[in-house]
Write a protein that holds these residues in place. Structure first.
Motif, PDB file in Angstrom:
ATOM      1  N   GLY A 180       0.780  -1.231   0.000  1.00 17.16           N
ATOM      2  CA  GLY A 180       0.000   0.000   0.000  1.00 17.16           C
ATOM      3  C   GLY A 180       0.810   1.278   0.000  1.00 17.16           C
ATOM      4  N   LEU A 181       2.118   1.183   0.001  1.00 11.72           N
ATOM      5  CA  LEU A 181       2.932   2.403  -0.006  1.00 11.72           C
ATOM      6  C   LEU A 181       3.012   2.975  -1.424  1.00 11.72           C
ATOM      7  CD1 LEU A 181       5.885   1.340   2.344  1.00 11.72           C
ATOM      8  CD2 LEU A 181       4.005   2.902   2.866  1.00 11.72           C
ATOM      9  N   SER A 182       2.920   4.309  -1.528  1.00 13.56           N
ATOM     10  CA  SER A 182       3.173   4.993  -2.793  1.00 13.56           C
ATOM     11  C   SER A 182       4.684   5.138  -2.953  1.00 13.56           C
ATOM     12  CB  SER A 182       2.543   6.379  -2.785  1.00 13.56           C
ATOM     13  OG  SER A 182       1.138   6.277  -2.691  1.00 13.56           O
ATOM     14  N   ILE A 183       5.185   4.766  -4.136  1.00 10.65           N
ATOM     15  CA  ILE A 183       6.639   4.751  -4.349  1.00 10.65           C
ATOM     16  C   ILE A 183       7.066   6.051  -5.031  1.00 10.65           C
ATOM     17  CG2 ILE A 183       8.559   3.515  -5.393  1.00 10.65           C
ATOM     18  CD1 ILE A 183       7.036   1.996  -3.136  1.00 10.65           C
ATOM     19  N   VAL A 184       7.956   6.791  -4.376  1.00  6.57           N
ATOM     20  CA  VAL A 184       8.479   8.056  -4.897  1.00  6.57           C
ATOM     21  C   VAL A 184       9.848   7.802  -5.504  1.00  6.57           C
ATOM     22  CG1 VAL A 184       9.079  10.434  -4.334  1.00  6.57           C
ATOM     23  CG2 VAL A 184       7.341   9.239  -2.981  1.00  6.57           C
ATOM     24  N   SER A 185      10.077   8.311  -6.723  1.00  9.14           N
ATOM     25  CA  SER A 185      11.422   8.220  -7.278  1.00  9.14           C
ATOM     26  C   SER A 185      11.632   9.345  -8.277  1.00  9.14           C
ATOM     27  CB  SER A 185      11.672   6.842  -7.882  1.00  9.14           C
ATOM     28  OG  SER A 185      13.062   6.650  -8.107  1.00  9.14           O
ATOM     29  N   GLY A 186      12.761   9.294  -9.000  1.00 12.27           N
ATOM     30  CA  GLY A 186      13.160  10.437  -9.808  1.00 12.27           C
ATOM     31  C   GLY A 186      12.967  10.278 -11.304  1.00 12.27           C
ATOM     32  N   GLY A 187      12.336   9.190 -11.747  1.00 11.05           N
ATOM     33  CA  GLY A 187      12.024   9.036 -13.158  1.00 11.05           C
ATOM     34  C   GLY A 187      13.212   8.705 -14.041  1.00 11.05           C
ATOM     35  N   ALA A 188      14.411   8.493 -13.452  1.00 13.76           N
ATOM     36  CA  ALA A 188      15.613   8.279 -14.264  1.00 13.76           C
ATOM     37  C   ALA A 188      15.704   6.834 -14.753  1.00 13.76           C
ATOM     38  CB  ALA A 188      16.849   8.632 -13.440  1.00 13.76           C
ATOM     39  N   TYR A 189      16.691   6.591 -15.604  1.00 22.62           N
ATOM     40  CA  TYR A 189      16.994   5.219 -16.023  1.00 22.62           C
ATOM     41  C   TYR A 189      17.496   4.431 -14.819  1.00 22.62           C
ATOM     42  CZ  TYR A 189      16.801   6.867 -20.893  1.00 22.62           C
ATOM     43  OH  TYR A 189      16.406   7.390 -22.077  1.00 22.62           O
ATOM     44  N   GLY A 190      17.535   3.115 -14.964  1.00 25.22           N
ATOM     45  CA  GLY A 190      18.102   2.283 -13.900  1.00 25.22           C
ATOM     46  C   GLY A 190      17.093   2.048 -12.795  1.00 25.22           C
ATOM     47  N   ILE A 191      17.588   2.148 -11.548  1.00 21.23           N
ATOM     48  CA  ILE A 191      16.780   1.798 -10.371  1.00 21.23           C
ATOM     49  C   ILE A 191      15.481   2.604 -10.328  1.00 21.23           C
ATOM     50  CG2 ILE A 191      16.716   1.765  -7.852  1.00 21.23           C
ATOM     51  CD1 ILE A 191      18.571  -0.358  -8.997  1.00 21.23           C
ATOM     52  N   ASP A 192      15.555   3.929 -10.606  1.00 26.96           N
ATOM     53  CA  ASP A 192      14.350   4.762 -10.566  1.00 26.96           C
ATOM     54  C   ASP A 192      13.247   4.159 -11.440  1.00 26.96           C
ATOM     55  OD1 ASP A 192      15.986   6.471  -9.158  1.00 26.96           O
ATOM     56  OD2 ASP A 192      15.395   8.271 -10.259  1.00 26.96           O
ATOM     57  N   GLY A 193      13.602   3.876 -12.694  1.00 28.13           N
ATOM     58  CA  GLY A 193      12.616   3.365 -13.643  1.00 28.13           C
ATOM     59  C   GLY A 193      12.058   2.013 -13.222  1.00 28.13           C
ATOM     60  N   ILE A 194      12.938   1.151 -12.710  1.00 27.05           N
ATOM     61  CA  ILE A 194      12.481  -0.173 -12.261  1.00 27.05           C
ATOM     62  C   ILE A 194      11.496  -0.021 -11.106  1.00 27.05           C
ATOM     63  CG2 ILE A 194      13.224  -2.386 -11.271  1.00 27.05           C
ATOM     64  CD1 ILE A 194      15.991  -1.809 -12.673  1.00 27.05           C
ATOM     65  N   ALA A 195      11.808   0.916 -10.197  1.00 31.04           N
ATOM     66  CA  ALA A 195      10.927   1.141  -9.043  1.00 31.04           C
ATOM     67  C   ALA A 195       9.559   1.663  -9.503  1.00 31.04           C
ATOM     68  CB  ALA A 195      11.576   2.124  -8.068  1.00 31.04           C
ATOM     69  N   HIS A 196       9.558   2.659 -10.406  1.00 32.00           N
ATOM     70  CA  HIS A 196       8.283   3.193 -10.896  1.00 32.00           C
ATOM     71  C   HIS A 196       7.457   2.099 -11.581  1.00 32.00           C
ATOM     72  CE1 HIS A 196       8.912   7.387  -9.997  1.00 32.00           C
ATOM     73  NE2 HIS A 196       9.999   7.482 -10.731  1.00 32.00           N
ATOM     74  N   ARG A 197       8.096   1.353 -12.485  1.00 36.68           N
ATOM     75  CA  ARG A 197       7.364   0.345 -13.264  1.00 36.68           C
ATOM     76  C   ARG A 197       6.810  -0.746 -12.351  1.00 36.68           C
ATOM     77  NH1 ARG A 197      11.292   1.152 -17.554  1.00 36.68           N
ATOM     78  NH2 ARG A 197      10.187   2.225 -19.246  1.00 36.68           N
ATOM     79  N   THR A 198       7.628  -1.152 -11.365  1.00 40.79           N
ATOM     80  CA  THR A 198       7.180  -2.183 -10.425  1.00 40.79           C
ATOM     81  C   THR A 198       5.952  -1.687  -9.657  1.00 40.79           C
ATOM     82  OG1 THR A 198       9.453  -2.962 -10.218  1.00 40.79           O
ATOM     83  CG2 THR A 198       7.926  -3.612  -8.485  1.00 40.79           C
ATOM     84  N   ALA A 199       5.987  -0.429  -9.255  1.00 41.25           N
ATOM     85  CA  ALA A 199       4.856   0.142  -8.511  1.00 41.25           C
ATOM     86  C   ALA A 199       3.616   0.254  -9.410  1.00 41.25           C
ATOM     87  CB  ALA A 199       5.234   1.502  -7.938  1.00 41.25           C
ATOM     88  N   LEU A 200       3.822   0.670 -10.658  1.00 35.80           N
ATOM     89  CA  LEU A 200       2.685   0.771 -11.584  1.00 35.80           C
ATOM     90  C   LEU A 200       2.024  -0.593 -11.784  1.00 35.80           C
ATOM     91  CD1 LEU A 200       4.173   3.150 -14.334  1.00 35.80           C
ATOM     92  CD2 LEU A 200       2.206   3.665 -12.847  1.00 35.80           C
ATOM     93  N   GLU A 201       2.855  -1.632 -11.854  1.00 36.33           N
ATOM     94  CA  GLU A 201       2.330  -2.976 -12.124  1.00 36.33           C
ATOM     95  C   GLU A 201       1.683  -3.610 -10.906  1.00 36.33           C
ATOM     96  OE1 GLU A 201       5.565  -5.339 -13.676  1.00 36.33           O
ATOM     97  OE2 GLU A 201       5.812  -3.924 -15.356  1.00 36.33           O
ATOM     98  N   ARG A 202       2.300  -3.426  -9.754  1.00 35.97           N
ATOM     99  CA  ARG A 202       1.879  -4.215  -8.599  1.00 35.97           C
ATOM    100  C   ARG A 202       1.323  -3.383  -7.454  1.00 35.97           C
ATOM    101  NH1 ARG A 202       7.147  -7.613  -7.416  1.00 35.97           N
ATOM    102  NH2 ARG A 202       5.917  -8.210  -5.606  1.00 35.97           N
ATOM    103  N   GLY A 203       1.447  -2.063  -7.520  1.00 37.14           N
ATOM    104  CA  GLY A 203       1.094  -1.223  -6.387  1.00 37.14           C
ATOM    105  C   GLY A 203      -0.410  -1.126  -6.156  1.00 37.14           C
ATOM    106  N   VAL A 204      -0.782  -0.844  -4.909  1.00 34.43           N
ATOM    107  CA  VAL A 204      -2.181  -0.619  -4.565  1.00 34.43           C
ATOM    108  C   VAL A 204      -2.369   0.722  -3.856  1.00 34.43           C
ATOM    109  CG1 VAL A 204      -2.679  -3.091  -4.410  1.00 34.43           C
ATOM    110  CG2 VAL A 204      -1.999  -1.848  -2.348  1.00 34.43           C
ATOM    111  N   GLY A 205      -1.297   1.513  -3.705  1.00 37.30           N
ATOM    112  CA  GLY A 205      -1.393   2.823  -3.056  1.00 37.30           C
ATOM    113  C   GLY A 205      -2.111   3.819  -3.954  1.00 37.30           C
ATOM    114  N   ARG A 206      -2.510   4.965  -3.372  1.00 42.27           N
ATOM    115  CA  ARG A 206      -3.120   6.037  -4.160  1.00 42.27           C
ATOM    116  C   ARG A 206      -2.252   7.267  -4.059  1.00 42.27           C
ATOM    117  NH1 ARG A 206      -8.170   6.322  -6.161  1.00 42.27           N
ATOM    118  NH2 ARG A 206      -8.278   8.523  -5.683  1.00 42.27           N
ATOM    119  N   PRO A 207      -1.495   7.629  -5.093  1.00 40.44           N
ATOM    120  CA  PRO A 207      -1.271   6.857  -6.314  1.00 40.44           C
ATOM    121  C   PRO A 207      -0.239   5.755  -6.084  1.00 40.44           C
ATOM    122  CG  PRO A 207       0.021   8.860  -6.374  1.00 40.44           C
ATOM    123  CD  PRO A 207      -0.711   8.866  -5.060  1.00 40.44           C
TER     124      PRO A 207
END
Lengths: 422, 422
Positions: A180-207
């Protein structure tokens, strides 16, 4: 959005909206006029408010004596302030002619966004922890209000993610997003992008995820992340302190990192080189009292060297599984979903559980000594065992009987042998 | 061997040797009679000395009232001591008939060894840090005296070494051994064996390596390490508190670990599972004030879970390169050999050096802002740059000139462009 709506900008507002709209226009203009990290501008806005500060900075008006005193008190001395203010005026004038805050607000409104300001109910109050470094406003695209500090986790790391970095980010951040946590990151390549995409796919937080960019939100940078950032604008939240059109310079990236640190309840560094922006974010977080978790990695990997540096040089905490990540966030919620979800990380936690059922570890000193004296294939008599264990016969027999109850010893014709735990 | 020579045992000694030989015989007997960790026996030896303690423990003699008082004072109360002593007598009697210390000493002498006792000049004084847990004596095969505490480093880890564990052990321990440290370990499969072999191959300390075994030194356990342990007996040093013939039980392994911790100036844990003997050794070391270094690893590897646990739960220090390993040992010597040797570990240290020459990281705020305003392919005029950087023209020109001196900006026809650092 609840509370004052920047969507009203560009439409005729009632008289009640008027003062707030003026403040919003002033803050929009300040966001273009002032480069992040301009301490003099921040002192001035703090001393006289955004509308008066803007008028003075653009040369439309002068500071009153009283205003000058207030700013000087903040800056330390009258002389210091006078010198800094003069230098600031020369900086600000280079951009004063470019200001068109109403156009910026309308442009952002058309992109499904606007400008959040501290005067809004929807303003993320956790940014106030930055003190004088609080941004003048926060441009956004997507769903507002932003989540509360206790519902957010920042995930940061190197642009060059290794396969290990990808794996741990998908696991730890995936489970934090599922919790349920919303994932904050910087939109960059690498770890940032993986974190955003993982949250988009599996996240349940708002947003599910928030990307804080270093440049204006009308351009999706880096270009290879255009599609992902578009998806975040549509279903998550894009944020920046820079107005539309602003380019993402190195300088702005470093200041942007303080916003990632302040927006989230805690920061997790997944991979970082010896010198890296992720470390910069971690330092911002520690400075304002946020917990920082760090994932260790192989010492042979330069992509983990910055993680180890943080563990050596700062109070950042080592994290090795989802539970220790969730523990970082104040008031962190329990893991949702099926029980045992946290066990999906195949490291520490599972290793703990495996070890906990090792029956030989549960033996007390007496049982252990007796068990060691037994042989698995030969039956031995009590006298032999007494000597081998260095225990008198009554104690030995107690130990043998306890082992037998645990299924670890077997008697046959007054002789005993060990049974291996199954 | 310098000082009192256990080689004299079995030969007629002069009157001067007699008392020390009696003590050596008594301590040899105690090492067989008493199981490690027997607190009651340790109290008794401390209170009345090894010869009287042995006579009392084997039932040849009784405690005087004065001796009883001394032991009771150590144990806490008369009642406690009386109870414990009675229980101890029952334990010790199970082995009293087996004692033949002269035969043990002769057997070890024939194997090129003997028994070091605290009364010897060659006794490794660092074992005294164990207090009441100091062993009664130390059986050895190989070269004595053992090295000083500041010349030794213990290397411990899992029996199931991964390829990562092998790599970091060979690098870190190899370089510590090349720097002159004697490497102490437990002779087991996995990390222990890799550490010993690396020290045998590359070490320059005297001796290159010490193996502390849990059983008697007449048997090389584990059997797969027979050849390696034979080599250590011939060119290094094998040690055990257990007499010849004693089997290496689980119980004895755990107590053996305190000797590894106390013999060395510091302990490095290279890989360890969530529950492991290596962690046990680390805890022994921390308890007596030795520095413990821990190599982190992937959180996906159960073989590093115990390392991360130590970093989380204890004051153990993260180590990521040879220098940080050498720093653990008090009075640790500088790295010998060719300069730059420490850089052979391709992680933290080298990453630091690479990063240190990143010229863009060295720019100050002004230079950085000006550099970011420049484009690499287009020449831009000063007015454009002034607006982009948010800097007045005089400051901008200062920044441009400084960048030009660093080779990072290039002027052509009053217009400027960025030059990428080489």
């Amino acid at each position: 959005m609840s509370g004052a709506s920047p969507a009203n900008l560009g439409r005729p507002g009632g008289p009640a909206q008027r003062p707030r709209d003026e403040v919003r226009l002033a803050r929009a203009a300040l966001s273009r006029l002032v480069e992040p990290g301009d301490h003099t501008a921040a002192v001035l806005v703090g001393a006289v408010g955004p509308c008066r500060a803007l008028a003075v900075m653009t040369g439309q008006d002068c500071l009153t004596g009283d205003e000058h005193q207030r700013a000087a008190a903040e800056a330390g001395s009258d002389e210091t302030w006078t010198r800094r203010f003069a230098a600031g005026r020369r900086r600000w004038q280079t951009r004063a002619a470019q200001l068109d805050p109403a156009a910026d607000l309308i442009a952002m409104h058309r992109m499904g966004g606007g400008l959040l300001i501290p005067e809004d109910d929807a303003w993320p109050r956790q940014l106030d922890d930055l003190g004088i470094e609080r941004p003048f406003g926060l441009w956004y695209r997507g769903e507002v209000p932003p989540p509360e500090v206790g519902d957010t986790l920042a995930a940061v790391g190197s642009r060059e993610a290794t396969s290990y970095g990808r794996l741990v980010t998908e696991r730890l951040i995936g489970q934090a997003a599922q919790a349920g946590l919303s994932i904050v990151s910087g939109g960059a390549y690498g770890i940032d992008g993986i974190a955003h995409r993982t949250a988009l796919e599996r996240g349940v937080g708002r947003p599910t995820t928030l990307a804080v960019l270093a440049g204006g939100l009308d351009r999706f940078y880096p270009s290879g992340h255009r599609q992902m950032l578009g998806q975040i604008a549509a279903t998550g939240l894009l944020l920046s302190e820079m107005p539309p059109g602003a380019s993402p310079t190195r300088h702005r990236f470093l200041h942007r990192n303080r916003l990632i640190a302040a927006l989230a309840g805690a920061v997790v560094v997944l991979e970082a080189r010896w010198r890296s922006g992720a470390q910069n974010t971690a330092h911002h977080a520690l400075r304002i009292g946020r917990e920082v978790g760090v994932v260790p990695g192989p010492i042979t990997s330069p992509s983990s060297a910055g993680c180890h540096r943080l563990l050596l040089e700062t109070p950042a905490r080592l994290v090795m599984d989802t539970e220790s990540v969730l523990d970082l966030v104040p008031g962190g919620r329990p893991v949702q979903g099926e029980p045992g979800l946290a066990l999906m990380v195949p490291d520490g936690r599972r290793a703990r559980d495996r070890a906990a059922v090792d029956v030989l570890d549960e033996l007390d000193e007496l049982e252990s000594r007796v068990y060691e004296a037994l042989a698995p294939r030969t039956h031995r008599c009590v006298d032999e065992l007494s000597t081998a264990a260095g225990l008198p016969v009554p104690q030995l027999l107690t130990g043998l009987q306890r082992l037998a109850r645990r299924g670890l010893a077997e008697q046959s014709d007054q002789r005993w042998r060990a049974v291996r735990p199954s």
